[in-house]
Design a protein around this motif. Structure first.
Motif, PDB file in Angstrom:
ATOM      1  N   VAL A  53      26.061 -47.796   0.991  1.00 39.12           N
ATOM      2  CA  VAL A  53      24.011 -48.244   1.474  1.00 39.12           C
ATOM      3  C   VAL A  53      23.343 -46.310   1.397  1.00 39.12           C
ATOM      4  O   VAL A  53      24.023 -46.022   1.687  1.00 39.12           O
ATOM      5  CB  VAL A  53      24.074 -49.072   2.866  1.00 39.12           C
ATOM      6  N   SER A  54      22.202 -46.933   0.712  1.00 35.45           N
ATOM      7  CA  SER A  54      21.273 -45.340   0.068  1.00 35.45           C
ATOM      8  C   SER A  54      21.146 -44.334   2.004  1.00 35.45           C
ATOM      9  O   SER A  54      21.851 -43.304   2.438  1.00 35.45           O
ATOM     10  CB  SER A  54      20.624 -45.617  -0.291  1.00 35.45           C
ATOM     11  N   SER A  64      18.240 -49.566  -0.301  1.00 33.89           N
ATOM     12  CA  SER A  64      19.484 -49.692  -1.050  1.00 33.89           C
ATOM     13  C   SER A  64      18.421 -48.597  -2.562  1.00 33.89           C
ATOM     14  O   SER A  64      17.768 -49.177  -2.281  1.00 33.89           O
ATOM     15  CB  SER A  64      20.304 -50.357  -1.832  1.00 33.89           C
TER      16      SER A  64
END
Length: 264
Positions: A53-54, A64
């Motif tokens: 998950v960014s 994301s």
């Protein structure tokens, strides 16, 4: 040179004409943008950056960064394999390098667009934004080593480095600091993923998996990235002893009292 104006250009100090590796020409105007005003609600958000998950927010949102589609990634692999077989200095090799550069430029454009939109949204919604204080340059350093002392798990480390860079970790914080100056705080990242955001107990066993957190003390559970983001939002930099760096209730080992001095 003729060019298309994609947005209104305010008063600029200078400009630069450049050509990227994909063969595209760009005209960049140097303009100092005005900072984005805070919402004035007093809300604080914590941002935990990760690979799967960014960016996970303390509000529970999971963001994301978009990358290449499956078909585009497969095409990139095919082009790279053809490039490895192409003769150096040939026209075919130059053509393949240009095609690879265009695919990678498409990925970089999506990453920049995501960072711009996400940073603008956070700067508008929250008064204070807290992020982890990460040394991204050191984290993405190659593990190849030297001939005398070769590195270990070089391929795995290379994959992790690519994932970190593809997530836009540094770009997101950079744009946040530019759009919300003075409203971005960096918190020590130590043990934020192992600390329970409810009770404050820190234990490695609580992190059951990459996405699952279950506190061994109070049994509270949830998404591991969101739990870390809530610790970051609270500004709690956990120490190795299990306590925090701020003046909040700490979880630490009992200390033995020194014996009193007796006059002889």
């Amino acid at each position: 040179m003729r060019f298309r104006v994609s947005r209104p250009v305010p008063g600029f100090r200078s400009y630069r004409v450049a050509r990227d590796r994909a063969g595209r020409w760009h005209v960049a105007f140097a303009v100092a943008p005005e900072p984005i005003e805070a919402a004035g609600t007093g809300e604080v958000v914590g941002v935990d950056r990760g690979v799967a998950v960014s960016a996970a927010l303390s509000t529970g949102e999971l963001l994301s960064c978009p990358g290449l589609r499956a078909s585009e990634a497969a095409r990139l692999v095919r082009l790279q394999r053809r490039l490895a077989r192409a003769r150096r200095g040939s026209n075919r090799r130059a053509r393949l390098r240009s095609q690879i550069a265009r695919v990678k430029a498409r990925e970089a454009d999506r990453r920049k667009d995501w960072a711009e939109k996400t940073s603008t949204d956070l700067a508008r919604r929250f008064d204070l934004i807290r992020v982890e204080d990460l040394n991204i340059r050191g984290m993405t350093r190659s593990a190849r080593g030297t001939i005398v002392e070769p590195g270990r798990k070089v391929r795995q480390k290379s994959g992790l480095n690519r994932a970190i860079l593809a997530g836009g970790w540094g770009l997101l914080v950079q744009r946040l600091e530019q759009k919300a100056p003075g409203r971005v705080e960096k918190v020590r990242a130590a043990y934020t993923s192992q600390r329970c955001s409810v009770r404050g107990h820190a234990a490695a066993e609580s992190r059951e998996s990459q996405a699952r957190f279950r506190c061994v003390a109070c049994a509270s559970q949830g998404n591991a990235d969101v739990n870390a983001a809530r610790n970051i939002a609270a500004g709690r930099a956990v120490t190795a002893r299990g306590g925090t760096a701020l003046a909040v209730p700490v979880n630490r080992e009992p200390q033995h009292r020194a014996p009193p001095l007796v006059d002889v």
